[in-house]
Design an enzyme around this catalytic site. Structure first.
Site, PDB file in Angstrom:
ATOM      1  N   TYR A 135     -35.893 -69.034 -54.101  1.00 55.81           N
ATOM      2  CA  TYR A 135     -34.349 -68.512 -54.351  1.00 55.81           C
ATOM      3  C   TYR A 135     -33.981 -68.000 -55.503  1.00 55.81           C
ATOM      4  CZ  TYR A 135     -32.857 -70.315 -49.687  1.00 55.81           C
ATOM      5  OH  TYR A 135     -32.608 -70.733 -48.065  1.00 55.81           O
ATOM      6  N   LYS A 178     -47.161 -75.169 -47.866  1.00 57.03           N
ATOM      7  CA  LYS A 178     -48.377 -74.188 -47.387  1.00 57.03           C
ATOM      8  C   LYS A 178     -49.164 -73.919 -48.385  1.00 57.03           C
ATOM      9  CE  LYS A 178     -49.538 -70.744 -44.510  1.00 57.03           C
ATOM     10  NZ  LYS A 178     -49.436 -70.863 -43.224  1.00 57.03           N
ATOM     11  N   ASP A 183     -46.132 -74.319 -41.113  1.00 56.49           N
ATOM     12  CA  ASP A 183     -46.120 -73.560 -39.486  1.00 56.49           C
ATOM     13  C   ASP A 183     -46.511 -74.665 -38.507  1.00 56.49           C
ATOM     14  OD1 ASP A 183     -48.856 -73.885 -40.725  1.00 56.49           O
ATOM     15  OD2 ASP A 183     -49.527 -72.077 -40.311  1.00 56.49           O
ATOM     16  N   ASP A 230     -34.736 -75.064 -45.900  1.00 58.31           N
ATOM     17  CA  ASP A 230     -33.530 -74.488 -45.180  1.00 58.31           C
ATOM     18  C   ASP A 230     -33.724 -74.045 -43.750  1.00 58.31           C
ATOM     19  OD1 ASP A 230     -31.367 -72.800 -45.076  1.00 58.31           O
ATOM     20  OD2 ASP A 230     -32.717 -71.077 -45.126  1.00 58.31           O
ATOM     21  N   ASP A 234     -32.304 -76.148 -39.924  1.00 52.72           N
ATOM     22  CA  ASP A 234     -31.772 -75.422 -38.806  1.00 52.72           C
ATOM     23  C   ASP A 234     -32.500 -76.018 -37.645  1.00 52.72           C
ATOM     24  OD1 ASP A 234     -29.871 -74.410 -40.568  1.00 52.72           O
ATOM     25  OD2 ASP A 234     -29.912 -72.512 -39.327  1.00 52.72           O
TER      26      ASP A 234
END
Ligand code: NAD
Ligand code: IPM
Ligand code: MN
Length: 345
Positions: A142, A189, A221, A245, A249
């Site tokens: 970000y 990751k 993943d 993020d 959700d």
């Protein structure tokens, strides 16, 4: 208790849900004899319209002088649909987080027994889920260097983390685990990304100071799958900005709707409280936005400021509301308006 609260309603349903949180806080103030002062300031697309800046200087100054910040949501389709716009509402939120050094975003995910049937997931899978997501909020992709070539055909966003940035949120996550079920899962990751390998190394180092906490690792993943397959395995999730993020959700589906989920964004000096959802222009102005995430955020604010009794009172009201099931908003399969839900609270 006397509190000065900055209220940043923002865009879309942001003002609709924030208004309700303010009403709930006013009710709490009467019951507990608090004195709350609410000062409003623009952020996001409305701030661009008013001043040309998604985070006007005055808004930032206000946030630095209040006890806490209540945030609604920002974002507007006119920017979502225009990738060429250089001034964007989201920049206001990101600058706010960075300027106030709100490095830890804490997002609780719970499956309330009364709402189990509201989730599209199977009851036996989600029943008993109680997760606290610790999402790093001021670093990573970000905030890394952005690049767009002159011919506009090549672009990149740099994902960068320092040891210090990883350490400070890791300590918070491990401490949280010590008051929960003594388990931290780092989502990364590390099989591909150098920045993720730094996370694994630093989090391993921090873990040595918390011998009573078990540390586990999951690739993002696989974690996305595990969240749906067996969410009960998680206690505290620790992760970098973008993975947090996305995973949060996804996790909101367990509770029944994203409209339920709240968050606290904290740093060493300042704290901001915001539902995790966005400006939801698809339902704006219809009076049906779920305000529970905003109530829950207000409760987290009271808790953070040491007003545990008031915070619990608000959480009890939320639980009773969902338990009765009479005043459920539409995203939870009910037919109550935002206002009905608020009055019930
Ligand atoms: P969104 O969270 O706004 O909406 C996703 C879906 O969830 C929509 O169908 C919406 O109607 C529903 N929803 C969200 N909150 C709800 C609520 N309280 N009650 C009932 N239904 C609710 O995500 P999006 O559509 O991807 O993004 C819309 C805009 O919001 C974008 O501009 C985005 O940048 C912004 N956004 C802002 C924040 C924030 O301010 N923290 C968070 C996410 C997205
Ligand atoms: C959130 C939002 C923001 C984020 C956007 C609007 C910048 O999705 O608060 O979760 O990605 O952090
Ligand atoms: Mn988000």
């Amino acid at each position: 208790m006397k509190l000065n609260i900055a209220v940043l309603p923002g865009d879309g349903i942001g003002p609709e849900v924030t208004d309700q949180a303010v009403k709930a806080l006013k009710a709490i103030a009467i019951e507990f004899d608090h004195s709350f002062t609410f000062t409003y300031a623009p952020v996001g697309a409305v701030a661009i319209d008013e001043t040309g800046d998604p985070l006007p200087e005055q808004t930032l100054d206000l946030c630095k002088t209040t006890d806490a910040i209540l945030f609604g949501a920002i974002g507007d389709p006119k920017y979502d649909n225009n990738p060429s716009a250089t001034i964007r509402p989201e920049q206001g939120l990101l600058k706010l987080r960075k300027s106030l050094q709100l490095f830890a975003n804490i997002r609780p995910v719970k499956a309330y027994s009364q709402l189990l049937e509201k989730s599209p997931l199977k009851e036996h899978i989600i029943k008993g889920t109680d997760i606290s997501i610790y999402r790093e909020l001021t670093g990573g992709i970000y905030f890394g260097e952005k690049y767009l070539s002159d011919d506009k055909n090549t672009a990149s966003d740099l994902c960068e983390y320092s040891r210090l940035e990883i350490e400070r949120i890791s300590h918070l996550a491990f401490k949280a685990a010590q008051s929960r079920s003594f388990n931290v899962t780092l989502i990364d990751k590390a099989n591909v990304l150098e920045s993720s390998r730094l996370w694994r190394k630093v989090v391993n180092d921090v873990a040595k100071e918390y011998q009573d906490v078990t540390l586990e690792f999951l690739f993002v993943d696989n974690a996305a799958m595990q969240m749906i397959l067996n969410p009960k395995q998680f206690d505290v999730i620790l992760t970098e900005n973008m993975f947090g993020d996305i995973i949060s959700d996804e996790a909101s589906v367990i509770g029944g709707s994203i409209g339920l989920l709240a968050s606290a964004s904290v740093g060493d000096k300042y704290a901001m409280f915001e539902p995790i959802h966005g400006s939801a222009f698809d339902i704006m102005g219809e009076g049906i936005a779920n305000p529970i995430g905003a109530f829950w955020s207000a409760s987290m604010m009271l808790e953070h400021l040491g007003e545990t009794g008031s915070a619990q009172r608000l959480m009890e009201a939320i639980k009773k509301l969902t338990l009765d099931g009479i005043y459920l908003p539409q995203d939870l399969g009910g037919n109550s308006t935002t206002e009905h839900v608020t009055n019930a609270i």
